[in-house]
Design a protein around this motif. Structure first.
Motif, mmCIF file in Angstrom:
data_model
loop_
_atom_site.group_PDB
_atom_site.id
_atom_site.type_symbol
_atom_site.label_atom_id
_atom_site.label_comp_id
_atom_site.label_asym_id
_atom_site.label_seq_id
_atom_site.Cartn_x
_atom_site.Cartn_y
_atom_site.Cartn_z
ATOM 1 N N VAL A 140 0.808 -1.220 0.000
ATOM 2 C CA VAL A 140 0.000 0.000 0.000
ATOM 3 C C VAL A 140 0.842 1.272 0.000
ATOM 4 N N LEU A 141 2.044 1.224 0.572
ATOM 5 C CA LEU A 141 2.861 2.437 0.650
ATOM 6 C C LEU A 141 3.517 2.795 -0.680
ATOM 7 N N PRO A 146 -2.078 6.971 0.618
ATOM 8 C CA PRO A 146 -3.114 5.950 0.457
ATOM 9 C C PRO A 146 -4.326 6.108 1.359
ATOM 10 N N VAL A 147 -4.256 6.982 2.366
ATOM 11 C CA VAL A 147 -5.321 7.046 3.371
ATOM 12 C C VAL A 147 -6.688 7.379 2.772
ATOM 13 N N PRO A 148 -6.832 8.388 1.874
ATOM 14 C CA PRO A 148 -8.168 8.646 1.291
ATOM 15 C C PRO A 148 -8.764 7.426 0.603
ATOM 16 N N LEU A 149 -7.935 6.676 -0.104
ATOM 17 C CA LEU A 149 -8.413 5.466 -0.773
ATOM 18 C C LEU A 149 -8.901 4.447 0.247
ATOM 19 N N ALA A 174 2.772 5.848 6.831
ATOM 20 C CA ALA A 174 2.665 4.539 7.478
ATOM 21 C C ALA A 174 2.135 4.681 8.902
ATOM 22 N N ARG A 175 2.610 5.690 9.622
ATOM 23 C CA ARG A 175 2.134 5.887 11.002
ATOM 24 C C ARG A 175 0.639 6.182 11.021
ATOM 25 N N LEU A 178 -1.266 2.927 10.301
ATOM 26 C CA LEU A 178 -1.301 2.000 11.426
ATOM 27 C C LEU A 178 -2.239 2.483 12.526
ATOM 28 N N GLU A 179 -2.340 3.804 12.697
ATOM 29 C CA GLU A 179 -3.275 4.344 13.688
ATOM 30 C C GLU A 179 -4.725 4.107 13.276
ATOM 31 N N LEU A 180 -4.993 4.124 11.978
ATOM 32 C CA LEU A 180 -6.355 3.925 11.487
ATOM 33 C C LEU A 180 -6.764 2.458 11.477
#
Length: 464
Positions: A140-141, A146-149, A174-175, A178-180
């Motif tokens: 994913v990175l 990538p967060v919105p996706l 990445a941080r 991982l929090e999400l």
């Protein structure tokens, strides 16, 4: 559709975790992060999960991550591949809108983000209306942000499974990821019996013993084992299911991820791995000598050693010395640094190091015992080891001596067994070491304490 029984050797528990996550996330959606070393099997796990779900009628969208912002192009490709199961006029409109966004992104970063989020929400809202599905995003990175996706994919109640490589967690993306995450699933090294099954049940147990010694903790990494076995087979170093070369000749392929990881640390790091293999282990007191041989400053060597420790490529032993976690990695970089191998194995270097060690030192005592056994070498043995010290391959040595390559390999295997040496450099070092009683061993300094403690006691923090 007939149900398919899908299994991966040693990963049934991880597959069961993903199956349970799909059931529990049907209402609000879930984000599972699969984390593991390069070659540990993250991609194979996601592929197996996809096959299992598809065989059970679960809708699956597989996003192949690429180097782009928000993953727009990857989502478009995934939806086109999945169109037969998720299609319809509205989805066609969504794909068209994403394509236009990818080709004509707004110049203002804020506007680009808002538009991307809106279109991704629209797409996944549409495909989510047909019922829960699994959305898989490998590596994913590789997507810049990538967060919105991932949030858009999870929002309609889907299970989102994203994989990332261990060691990539330091980035801000990445941080946040991982929090999400609702759960982080760490892939552990496989058990020995599972690795043996993957590598091939036809291999003799002695081959696996040699692989375990050469790969160290990376023997549990199926990618490392398969790549090494494949390389050994391609070079005819496994015959009749048995290893035909000494254990010390087992090396990772030059393009393996571990070799590339070491090289990304800079040109000095691989040379220090060679030094650790040559000396058996590195002590803080070795660094001035190593720095001199490598023509580097001591502080630079210390920083490079710390980076190797941080990346898990050098590990501490009970005496606080640092050893190669993966001898096959040191063997791989040594093949590309033959001049360094020759310099570290030079008689004056070996003599200087042995002279600096106390007789009670574990490393020195072992070297002296090996050197004592080496006294009975024949002239042919000495010439053979001399050619090894020149950095020649077995084939080149055979050409010089008028021997077949297999004959050279068998003679080296005999010398390794006779001396107890674990690497070619150590073999040359033993041949060049002062013999017991020759007056070459002097000094009575105390043996080294733990590496980090020694660095701290000298007023230097690790990494400083």
């Amino acid at each position: 559709m007939a149900r398919e029984r899908v299994s991966i050797t040693g990963r049934d528990e991880a597959l069961a975790e993903l199956r349970a996550a799909l059931r529990s996330g049907a209402e609000r959606g879930r984000l599972i992060v699969v984390r593991g070393e390069q070659g540990i099997g993250r991609t194979r796990l996601l592929e197996a999960a996809a096959r299992r779900w598809l065989s059970r009628g679960v809708r699956v969208t597989q996003v192949r991550a690429g180097r782009e912002r928000y993953g727009i192009d990857a989502v478009v490709e995934a939806l086109r591949a999945d169109f037969d199961r998720s299609g319809g006029p509205e989805l066609i409109d969504c794909i068209s809108a994403l394509t236009r966004l990818h080709e004509h992104e707004p110049e203002e970063p804020g506007a680009r983000f808002v538009t991307a989020v809106a279109e991704l929400n629209r797409v996944f809202g549409r495909i989510g209306s047909t019922g829960p599905r699994a959305v898989l995003v490998d590596d994913v990175l590789e997507i810049t942000d990538p967060v919105p996706l991932l949030l858009a994919a999870r929002r309609p109640g889907n299970l989102v499974v994203a994989s990332l490589r261990t060691g990539a967690e330091s980035s801000a993306g990445a941080r946040e990821l991982l929090e999400l995450a609702d759960k982080v699933l760490d892939l552990e090294p496989l058990r020995n019996e599972d690795v043996a099954t993957i590598a091939g049940g036809d291999l003799d147990e002695s081959v696996h013993e040699a692989l375990r010694a050469a790969l160290g903790p990376f023997y549990g990494n199926p990618g490392a084992v398969l790549a090494t076995v494949r390389d050994l087979r391609e070079h005819s170093r496994i015959t009749d299911h048995r290893l035909t070369v000494p254990e010390a000749d087992i090396a990772l392929p030059a393009d393996h991820a571990l070799v590339l990881r070491a090289r990304r640390l800079g040109p000095l790091a691989p040379r220090l791995l060679i030094a650790a293999a040559a000396f058996g282990a590195l002590d803080l007191d070795d660094l001035p000598l190593v720095a001199d041989v490598l023509r580097e400053d001591v502080a630079g060597c210390e920083r490079a050693v710390d980076r190797l420790v941080e990346k898990g490529l050098l590990v501490g032993d009970e005496e606080g010395r640092l050893r190669c976690a993966c001898p096959a990695l040191a063997a791989a970089v040594a093949r590309q640094e033959r001049d360094v191998v020759r310099r570290l194995a030079a008689p004056e270097v070996v003599g200087a190091r042995v002279a600096a060690q106390p007789l009670s030192s574990v490393g020195s005592a072992g070297s002296l015992r090996s050197a004592a056994r080496a006294q009975s070498w024949s002239a042919a043995d000495s010439r053979l080891v001399g050619l090894v010290g020149s950095g020649l391959t077995n084939r080149q040595i055979g050409s010089k001596l008028g021997l077949r390559e297999k004959t050279v390999e068998s003679q080296l295997t005999r010398l390794f067994a006779k001396t107890g040496c674990r690497s070619r450099v150590e073999l040359v070092s033993v041949a060049n070491a002062p013999r017991p009683g020759s007056g070459g061993v002097t000094g009575s300094r105390s043996s080294a304490s733990a590496w980090a403690t020694r660095r701290s006691g000298a007023g230097k923090a690790l990494g400083g």
